[in-house]
Design an enzyme around this catalytic site. Structure first.
Site, PDB file in Angstrom:
ATOM      1  N   HIS A  48       0.844  -1.189   0.000  1.00  0.00           N
ATOM      2  CA  HIS A  48       0.000   0.000   0.000  1.00  0.00           C
ATOM      3  C   HIS A  48       0.878   1.238   0.000  1.00  0.00           C
ATOM      4  O   HIS A  48       2.076   1.187   0.302  1.00  0.00           O
ATOM      5  CB  HIS A  48      -0.977   0.006   1.183  1.00  0.00           C
ATOM      6  CG  HIS A  48      -0.355   0.289   2.527  1.00  0.00           C
ATOM      7  ND1 HIS A  48       0.059   1.538   2.926  1.00  0.00           N
ATOM      8  CD2 HIS A  48      -0.101  -0.535   3.579  1.00  0.00           C
ATOM      9  CE1 HIS A  48       0.536   1.487   4.151  1.00  0.00           C
ATOM     10  NE2 HIS A  48       0.472   0.236   4.580  1.00  0.00           N
ATOM     11  N   CYS A  49       0.283   2.350  -0.375  1.00  0.00           N
ATOM     12  CA  CYS A  49       0.948   3.648  -0.281  1.00  0.00           C
ATOM     13  C   CYS A  49       0.003   4.559   0.498  1.00  0.00           C
ATOM     14  O   CYS A  49      -0.240   4.308   1.676  1.00  0.00           O
ATOM     15  CB  CYS A  49       1.308   4.190  -1.661  1.00  0.00           C
ATOM     16  SG  CYS A  49      -0.006   4.075  -2.887  1.00  0.00           S
ATOM     17  N   SER A  50      -0.554   5.575  -0.156  1.00  0.00           N
ATOM     18  CA  SER A  50      -1.541   6.399   0.535  1.00  0.00           C
ATOM     19  C   SER A  50      -2.944   5.887   0.237  1.00  0.00           C
ATOM     20  O   SER A  50      -3.570   5.238   1.059  1.00  0.00           O
ATOM     21  CB  SER A  50      -1.391   7.867   0.124  1.00  0.00           C
ATOM     22  OG  SER A  50      -0.154   8.383   0.568  1.00  0.00           O
ATOM     23  N   THR A  85       1.205   1.906  -5.412  1.00  0.00           N
ATOM     24  CA  THR A  85       0.775   0.522  -5.210  1.00  0.00           C
ATOM     25  C   THR A  85       0.569  -0.183  -6.535  1.00  0.00           C
ATOM     26  O   THR A  85       0.976  -1.343  -6.708  1.00  0.00           O
ATOM     27  CB  THR A  85      -0.518   0.489  -4.380  1.00  0.00           C
ATOM     28  OG1 THR A  85      -0.273   1.096  -3.112  1.00  0.00           O
ATOM     29  CG2 THR A  85      -0.999  -0.930  -4.171  1.00  0.00           C
TER      30      THR A  85
END
Length: 795
Positions: free
Chosen positions: A414-416, A422
């Site tokens: 995941h990222c934000s 991602t």
């Protein structure tokens, strides 16, 4: 035709790469068309008669225009009025006019057809009528989610592999940016998913995207958790991740105690119960490591897998300072005290603003291509940092691929919001792991699955409706106003410390002003900040299924209203998909026999991303495309490629897979030291951007500017910036609950609740090529540098 001030202009000069030709410029509702007839040439057959050449045409679709500058003729200058175009496919052209009024009329017409449409439905894709050879092809049928999951071994009619297909989001009421079909662990009910989704940004909870066919290990993806400054947790989210990381246990072959998955009760204990020795950071090269792993498993009894000791990983693609910034608005990253069955790795992949600025620096280096044939300044290209970013993304994908294939482990990415970095990491790691995705049809399925279905915001990132900020009249800029600057909004660089402080103050004011309902005050995308309550798909206030339905209807109404006034927000644009294609090119160039498609396939795909000739990339997610009826009203971009398949097939492709033969293994890994400029996509020759074949192997010769990142010990730079478990931390990690100390970031030193990197963790991470991480990111960054990065993230 109401937007066309002038439909045809004769005696127009086209200037391109320093060469000039004269012809006629036509303006249609969807294209600029420049026509010219080459001069007569002598017939080569008899050497006397003249040969009349066929007219040539240059077609430029309006959405592919990035910037347009009108330069009016100045009385003191002998230069005619001109219009300079910089296109998203990195072509640069200049049209010169003898009549200033006609030049202005052409400029106004281009501006009206480019950035005053207001609706996606007015783009060329909705009127395009294909001709042969793509007329009889239907590319929409190529991707079927159930068919792809069945290929991976997941289906109601197949034996249970620990996964099931949930219809919880069949009407997109659960998560409006996720696909209709979600693959989740069989042990998890939809009711648990319903609660777990509330803990993830935009309800993008962890779901499956890839299942390894050999060892049954998975790649899942999600958005960031809603941890916040209070350290919120979700038992359902923890239960879901534990179930995901346990799905392969029943399918694992008998292992020796040293290679058995760690106990959940004592996840960091030594298998033998005795202390272990520290592992030195010097690691073998990737090829040697792979050979050692394969030879080791080849001698084991039972089914042959790549497996080593399992170390399940949560990959947070953001730099640690970015994850820290998100905590200020109720988001953040997992508290590993609650996820003791996994290790978390922070990657130093920058956000969309940094990537956009990096590409802008390349454009600044190439922008004179319309008037001069001179090669670009290679030093300026290196300073853009583009190759560093591509290398970092490939490094992260390699980490994930090794973890799944060599370490026999599960990975959550995941990222934000989980739709930019991602998507890059998820798709590239699958490209490394699965030969099917390296075929033409497989790559199409990969793009459809991990980019389109999982909700990468192509409309926002690509800016199909353009922006008036990208249009300017040069003489009006002389007065010093930035309002007409085509680069306005494209650059986040600050003009000074005062501007940086002002930006940080305004950002903080927007974060905590709860009465501000304007979405402009918050960032809406990966690497930017927006309160979770602002999301149309938020489940934070959902009390019942009935209210969920109401939320879904409200989201649909909002989407419809947005269509009537849609414009491009410049700060939301970023070359995310371009970087994915660039990284794919690197893999193709390094492994020329392992891909069925060629370089031109990637280049034309990037072109048609911006051409808006097809409906595939329009809108931001699967739900929006379904509501707009894209499949019924437009053609698929895959029609273009499938109808001309012979043009995009790699003649060197060898499709046979044999893990016992070097060069034919299932697993393909990138070589960071061989990353190079994709010169073809920038419209340049290879020698202009990459120079002559290097005579040395210094990092600066290999990738244009890594020499300052090289450690004195010889450890190559890594995208990994920190590791964290429930009991251990190393590198740059966010401050720990109850930990003491000053500064923005944790130091990796021992503190309350954490210890230094133990021998157990070092041994587990050795196979990933992470032993040389150390604390380089902290030693190389001062507090002021970290504060500046935090301010950029808040923007």
């Amino acid at each position: 035709m109401e937007r066309t001030r002038i439909a045809r202009v004769d005696d127009v000069k086209l200037v391109r790469r320093g060469e000039q030709v004269e012809g006629t410029l036509h303006l249609t509702p969807h294209h600029l068309i420049f026509c010219h007839t080459p001069p007569l040439t002598i017939n080569e057959s008899d050497g006397n008669s003249l040969h009349r050449n066929k007219p040539r045409e240059l077609w430029i679709t309006y959405p592919i225009i990035q910037t347009c500058t009108l330069r009016l003729a100045h009385p003191a200058s002998h230069h005619p009025s001109s219009i300079r175009l910089r296109c998203r496919d990195f072509s640069f052209v200049c049209f010169c006019f003898s009549d200033e009024k006609k030049a202005r009329d052409v400029y106004d017409s281009i501006k009206a057809w480019t950035c005053k449409l207001g609706r996606i439905e007015k783009l060329y894709a909705f009127t395009y009528q294909p001709q042969a050879p793509e007329k009889d092809i239907n590319g929409w049928n190529l991707y079927d989610a159930r068919k792809e999951w069945k290929r991976q071994g997941i289906s109601e009619k197949l034996s249970d592999k620990g996964w099931r297909i949930s219809k919880l989001n069949s009407d997109y009421g659960f998560s409006s940016t996720y696909p209709a079909l979600l693959v989740v662990p069989s042990a998890i009910s939809d009711n648990t998913l319903n609660y777990a989704g509330r803990y993830r940004s935009r309800v993008r909870l962890p779901v499956l995207t890839y299942l390894h066919p050999v060892n049954n290990c998975s790649i899942t993806r999600s958005s960031q958790p809603l941890v916040g400054v209070r350290g919120n947790r979700s038992i359902q989210d923890e239960k879901l991740l534990l179930a995901i990381f346990s799905t392969s246990h029943s399918s694992q072959p008998p292992q020796t105690p040293s290679s058995r998955p760690r106990s959940r009760q004592s996840p960091r204990s030594s298998p033998s119960g005795s202390p272990t020795q520290d592992v030195p950071p010097n690691l073998p090269d990737p090829e040697t490591l792979e050979d050692q792993m394969i030879s080791k498993t080849a001698s084991d009894d039972g089914p042959k897998v790549y497996g080593a000791q399992q170390h399940n990983l949560i990959v947070d693609a953001r730099p640690t300072v970015n994850a820290l910034a998100m905590q200020a608005v109720g988001l953040g990253s997992e508290n590993m005290d609650n996820y003791r069955f996994a290790t978390k790795a922070y990657l130093g992949i920058d956000n969309i603003h940094v990537m956009r600025e990096s590409l802008n620096k390349i454009i600044d280096t190439l922008k004179e291509s319309d008037v001069t044939p001179m090669p670009p300044n290679r030093e300026a290209l290196a300073k853009s940092g583009w190759l560093k970013h591509i290398t970092g993304i490939l490094d992260g994908a390699s980490l994930i691929a090794r973890q799944v294939a060599l370490q026999h482990s599960h990975v959550l990415i995941h990222c934000s919001d989980g739709w930019d970095r991602t998507s890059q990491l998820s798709a590239l790691s699958q490209l490394c792991l699965d030969p099917y995705y390296r075929t033409v049809d497989g790559f199409i399925v990969l793009v459809e699955k991990d980019w389109l279905s999982f909700g990468h915001m192509f409309n926002h990132r690509s800016g199909f409706l353009s922006s008036e900020k990208w249009f300017s009249i040069e003489n009006e800029r002389i007065g010093g106003s930035d309002s007409h600057n085509p680069r306005a909004g494209l650059s986040n660089s600050s003009s000074g410390a005062g501007h940086a402080l002002e930006n940080a103050f305004l950002s903080a004011k927007g974060f905590f002003n709860k009465d501000n309902s304007s979405r402009e005050s918050f960032v809406d995308s990966d690497g930017e900040l927006q309160p979770y309550e602002q999301s149309p798909s938020s489940n934070a206030n959902r009390k019942s299924p009935a209210s969920a339905t109401a939320t879904g209807k409200a989201g649909k109404e909002s989407a419809v209203s947005d269509k009537t006034t849609a414009t491009t927000k410049v700060k939301e644009t970023s070359p995310v998909f371009h970087q994915f294609l660039d990284a794919t090119y690197q893999l193709l160039h390094q492994n020329p026999t392992r891909f069925e498609f060629n370089e031109r396939f990637l280049r034309r795909l990037l072109y048609h991303l911006y051409s808006c000739q097809y409906g595939t990339f329009l809108y931001n997610n699967e739900r929006e495309r379904a509501e707009a009826g894209v499949q019924q009203k437009t053609r698929s971009v895959w029609d273009y490629f499938l109808g001309r398949r012979e043009q995009f097939v790699n003649p060197r492709y060898e499709g046979r897979v044999d893990d016992n033969v070097r060069g034919r293994e299932r697993l393909v890994l990138p070589k960071g030291e061989e990353v190079r400029w994709w010169s073809e996509v920038f419209g340049r020759e290879d020698r202009e951007m990459n120079g002559l074949p290097p005579t040395s192997t210094s990092p600066s010769d290999r990738n244009g500017g890594y020499q300052d990142l090289e450690e004195p010990t010889g450890i190559p730079p890594s995208v990994l910036t920190g590791l964290e478990t429930a009991n251990q931390a190393v590198g740059a990690v966010p401050p720990l609950k109850g930990a003491s100390g000053n500064g923005i970031m944790g130091s990796g030193e021992a503190g309350p609740g954490k210890t230094k990197l133990s021998s157990q963790l070092a041994a587990g991470m050795k196979g990933l090529g992470l032993g040389g991480v150390k604390d380089r990111s902290l030693r190389s960054k001062s507090p002021s540098k970290l504060e500046k990065e935090l301010e950029v993230e808040m923007q």
